[in-house]
Every structure is written in structure tokens, then in C-alpha cells.
Design an enzyme around this catalytic site. Structure first.
Site, mmCIF file in Angstrom:
data_model
loop_
_atom_site.group_PDB
_atom_site.id
_atom_site.type_symbol
_atom_site.label_atom_id
_atom_site.label_comp_id
_atom_site.label_asym_id
_atom_site.label_seq_id
_atom_site.Cartn_x
_atom_site.Cartn_y
_atom_site.Cartn_z
ATOM 1 N N LYS A 120 26.579 -18.677 -8.120
ATOM 2 C CA LYS A 120 26.420 -20.052 -7.645
ATOM 3 C C LYS A 120 27.267 -21.028 -8.460
ATOM 4 C CE LYS A 120 22.036 -19.457 -5.309
ATOM 5 N NZ LYS A 120 21.815 -18.010 -5.522
HETATM 6 C C1 LIG Z 1 21.669 -17.081 -4.494
HETATM 7 C C2 LIG Z 1 21.855 -15.660 -4.809
HETATM 8 C C3 LIG Z 1 22.050 -14.682 -3.810
HETATM 9 C C4 LIG Z 1 21.986 -15.011 -2.324
HETATM 10 O O1 LIG Z 1 23.090 -15.760 -1.901
HETATM 11 P P1 LIG Z 1 23.026 -16.574 -0.516
HETATM 12 O O2 LIG Z 1 24.226 -17.428 -0.518
HETATM 13 O O3 LIG Z 1 21.750 -17.368 -0.582
HETATM 14 O O4 LIG Z 1 23.000 -15.577 0.581
HETATM 15 C C5 LIG Z 1 22.292 -13.377 -4.193
HETATM 16 N N1 LIG Z 1 22.316 -13.024 -5.500
HETATM 17 C C6 LIG Z 1 22.126 -13.924 -6.490
HETATM 18 C C7 LIG Z 1 22.147 -13.462 -7.888
HETATM 19 C C8 LIG Z 1 21.892 -15.269 -6.190
HETATM 20 O O5 LIG Z 1 21.703 -16.157 -7.186
#
Ligand SMILES: *Cc1c(COP(=O)(O)O)cnc(C)c1O
Length: 476
Positions: A120
Site C-alpha cells: 500500500k
Molecule cells: C491490502 C492488502 C491486500 C489486498 O489488496 P486489495 O487492493 O485490497 O485487493 C493484500 N495483501 C496485503 C498485505 C495488503 O495489505
């Protein structure tokens, strides 16, 4: 680029206008009116670009109303080796998202070397700089109110800390995050970051955020905003690393490459879909879920049935414990031939009957053209995959990445390189690594002893009026 809503609104909005917003006024999500298509020669020209150059080349196509010099400056300030290297040593230390080959034809794209060790950060750090610039231009301020169970909140706080004109009020369930995640967030000493630990569970936090946001007068007066996963700038910033991963493993421009994506809110893989629609030769988009398999069910059956919170399971890949995938509507808009009335109708069916069913429609018959395939993973799969990756490749993967790797290996095709997106570092999820490997995960040096730092948070009840009062008091 002009932006329209998946539910039909078209007010000629530009990137600047949708940058700070959440849902569009009609309840839909912002989408570009058309995807820019890249010709073979343009892809060829992008091949040799570093991450910053690629990010600028992609983002300028979507953010035409941000002056080019400004956009270039923001991209250069964001994607630095300092922010994304995490103390890695070795030849790829200066690279933003290095690719590691696990075995011939199978690669890991490292997206988790940002400040909070999850992918993120790739988009959120840019968002912090974009927000700061836009607010300064407009002479405005913004109070970001959010709820988190871990990854999103810390990523947002590390992106917004110390930014002029921005304050963050982040609600988290008291005592429910891991010790590492709690320390990561609560040890921030920046004055513009407020951690509110709510006596309750994540849903209680989210309900408080909703209640505060539904008070439109309060929302306007105190300039309340969000940074949740439906933010368009976050999605589009994620498009960049699909290009990076593609060029890193494609034997030549034009060759097909598949991606495996651990998915929750459909934000990450939605970016892959956009890259593909722009003409990047992506063959398969392999969607992996954990036990919360709403999206896997859709891609296998044509039925979308989001779950209630009571039906959402707590798993060992917690950032994928999602019952309704907030970005999924973006793909459905494309699948429905961008017919906003159809999209509206489908979401009406979700509200009234709890699901929609595309079986028997022409759109479902044609879904193959989008490249999606899917699978699900369980706790036992996760543990086995972490163990196998360590034994075979000498690599420790986190539980979310393990979900992607497991499903990716099942659905890859002979002769097509597979890129598995690494969405977090194992250091964040010690318990599962202990279970799989009988030892603690490696931890980047900068987080040594983070649990011992002084922590700052305010413990509160799940009370929207109290939170409003708190915000009022801290917005001088
Ligand atoms: C947020 C997250 C996801 C999921 O990603 P999306 O964009 O919500 O599909 C997967 N793995 C980790 C470690 C995350 O922080």
C-alpha cells in the site's frame, strides 16, 4: 483526462477534482472516460525506464490537469531509494520494486519495501505528496478520518506524517492489532497524527467513521476526507508496477506475462486490469483470495454475493479478510460495456437480494477477453506455501504473498512468465511465520526494537459524538 462515475454521473471532472474525493455524488466510483492505449513503439520506449520515469509516463496520461513539471517533481520526491529500499543491501538496493526469480519462469515482484512494509505504500506515499501539493494550491486543509485493522492505517499515517495542511485521525480496534502493527502506528510522534484506539472490533471503528461522515454539516465544516482504497489516485499509482514487472521479465516487448495478485478490495488487481486495457501484454490476471472467497466465487461462477460481517472470517492473511470488494464495481463497469444503468441495476440487486448473477448474459460469455482467472487458499495452504518457498527458494514470504503464490502456481501456463506480487514483508506477521518455519521472520533493521518505543494513542468508546468532539478540539 475526464472522469465519469460507474453509476452515470459525468460532470466533466478532471483528476484534480476527484483527487481528494471518495465516492462520486451518485454513489459510484470515478473512472477515466476511456483508457489511453499505448502503441507497441511506446511500450518499447518505456522498456528501459526506471521506476520514476515509468511512473511519470503512466501518471501523466491520467492527470493531465496537474502541470507536468509539478507531476514530475512529486514523482521524483516520492519514489526514492531512501523511502523504498528499507535498508536492503546488494546490487538491487537502489531499485524501487526489484524482481526476484524463484525458479525459471516464476518471479516475485517486491512491492513491500516502503515505510510500513506493505504494498500500500507504493500508492499512499504518492497520495501524501499529491494531497499536500493540491491543498497548498487551493489554500485548504484536510482532516483524514479512517478506520484500520492494520495495513491501511499505518500506510496512511506514514504517508501523511508531517504534511502541511493535513491531519490524520485513525481509528483502530483497541488491543486487536499485532504488537508490530500497533508499535508501527502508535510510535509516530508527529503532531498531525492522531491514533484513536476504540474499545470494540474493526467494524465498530468503521461504523463510527460512517456516522461522522454522514453528518454532512460536520463533514463540510471540518473538511473530513478519506484515503480508502476506492481513491482513484491510489489505483492509478498501482498501475505503474505492472509495467515495471512486465518489462523486468518479458523476453521481448509483446510477449505475454501473467500476474498473480493476493486480493481483498480488488484495488491491486484492478490496477492490473487497467494496465492490460492500456495495451500492456498481460495474459492472465490470477486473482487469489483466502477463505473469504467472494471474488473467487464470482470469477468461477458469475455470481457476486458479498458477505455480511458475520460471514467474514478472520484468517492468517488478515488484509484480505474482506466481505465486499470496494473496487470491484470498476471492473464490472467495463465488463458491462460501460453501461452505467446496468451497473446501477446490479448494485440494486445486491441491496435487495444480496447478490447478482450474470450467468446466461452476453457479458459473462465474453469475460474471457479480460484475462481473469481465480483461486482460493486456506490457512493450511498458506503455511505449506511459506514452508515450500523457504525450502525450495530460500525466500520467506508473508501469508498474503503465499496466497498469491499458491494460486499462481496452480494457474500458470507453460511458457508464460509468472510474476507474483509480494504484498507485505513477513516481519509484519510473525505468528504465522513461526507456525510455518519454527522461527521468527527477518526484520528490516530500522524496525529493531520498535515495540519498545514510547507509544501515543487515546483509548475511546465507539462513540461518533465523542470522535466529533475530539476532532473539533484538535483542529485549531
Ligand atoms: C491490502 C492488502 C491486500 C489486498 O489488496 P486489495 O487492493 O485490497 O485487493 C493484500 N495483501 C496485503 C498485505 C495488503 O495489505
Amino acid at each position: 483526462m475526464r472522469y465519469v462515475s460507474t453509476r452515470g454521473e459525468d460532470r466533466g471532472s478532471g483528476f484534480r477534482e476527484i483527487l481528494l474525493g471518495g465516492l462520486m455524488a451518485d454513489g459510484g466510483l470515478a473512472m477515466p472516460v476511456a483508457y489511453p492505449r499505448l502503441a507497441a513503439a511506446e511500450l518499447e520506449a518505456m522498456r528501459g525506464m526506471n521506476y520514476r520515469e515509468l511512473a511519470f509516463a503512466v501518471l501523466r496520461l491520467f492527470a493531465g490537469d496537474v502541470p507536468e513539471g509539478v507531476l514530475r517533481g512529486l514523482v521524483e520526491k516520492t519514489y526514492t531509494a531512501e523511502v523504498y529500499s528499507n535498508g536492503r543491501a546488494g546490487e538491487d538496493a537502489g531499485e524501487i520494486t526489484p524482481v526476484r526469480t524463484l525458479e525459471p519462469g516464476v518471479h516475485l515482484l517486491a512491492l513491500s519495501n516502503g515505510p510500513t512494509l506493505a504494498f500500500k505504500d507504493m500508492a499512499m506515499q504518492l497520495l501524501g505528496n499529491l494531497f499536500e501539493w493540491a491543498l497548498e494550491e487551493d489554500g485548504e486543509t484536510l482532516n483524514i478520518l479512517g478506520a484500520t485493522s492494520g495495513d491501511t492505517g499505518s500506510s496512511a499515517e506514514y504517508a501523511m506524517r508531517g504534511k502541511r495542511g493535513i491531519r490524520v485521525f485513525m481509528l483502530s480496534p483497541y488491543g486487536k492489532m499485532s504488537a508490530f502493527q500497533t508499535a508501527q502506528m502508535f510510535s509516530l510522534a508527529d503532531e498531525n497524527i492522531h491514533n484513536l484506539a476504540v474499545r470494540g472490533v474493526f467494524d465498530d471503528c468503521q461504523d463510527v467513521v460512517k456516522a461522522v461522515s454522514n453528518d454532512l454539516d460536520f463533514k463540510r465544516e471540518f473538511r473530513i476526507g478519506t484515503v480508502n482504497s476506492i481513491n482513484w489516485a491510489r489505483v492509478v499509482a498501482q498501475v505503474v508496477y505492472y509495467f515495471k514487472g512486465y518489462f523486468a521479465v518479458a523476453p521481448e516487448v509483446g510477449a505475454p506475462v501473467s500476474f498473480a495478485v493476493p486480493s481483498g478490495n480488488f484495488g491491486n488487481i484492478c490496477a492490473g486490469h487497467i494496465a492490460r486495457m492500456m495495451g500492456l501484454p498481460v495474459r492472465r490476471l490470477i486473482l487469489a483470495t483466502n477463505e473469504n472467497d467472494v471474488l473467487d466465487e464470482f470469477f468461477r461462477t458469475g455470481v457476486y454475493r458479498p458477505r455480511g460481517t458475520a460471514e467474514t472470517r478472520q484468517t492468517s492473511s488478515p488484509s484480505m479478510d474482506i466481505s465486499r470488494a470496494s473496487n470491484f464495481e470498476r471492473f464490472v463497469f467495463d465488463l458491462m460495456g460501460r453501461d452505467a444503468e446496468r451497473v446501477k441495476g446490479l448494485w440494486r440487486e445486491v441491496s435487495s437480494q444480496g447478490a447478482f448473477d450474470l450467468r446466461g448474459t452476453a457479458e459473462w460469455a465474453g469475460i474471457g477477453q479480460y484475462g481473469f482467472v481465480s483461486g482460493a487458499s486456506t490457512h493450511a495452504d498458506r503455511v505449506a506455501t511459506i514452508r515450500a518457498a523457504w525450502e525450495k527458494y530460500g525466500v520467506t514470504v508473508d501469508p498474503h504473498t503465499a496466497d498469491g503464490l499458491k494460486v499462481g502456481m496452480e494457474l500458470r501456463e507453460e511458457g508464460v512468465p509468472l510474476v507474483c506480487l509480494e504484498t507485505a514483508l513477513p516481519a509484519k506477521f510473525e505468528e504465522t511465520i513461526w507456525e510455518a518455519l519454527g522461527r521468527a521472520p527477518e526484520r528490516p533493521a530500522k524496525f529493531d526494537g520498535v515495540e519498545k518505543l514510547p507509544q501515543r494513542s487515546v483509548v475511546i468508546d465507539a462513540d461518533a459524538e465523542f470522535v466529533k468532539g475530539y476532532i473539533r478540539e484538535h483542529v485549531a
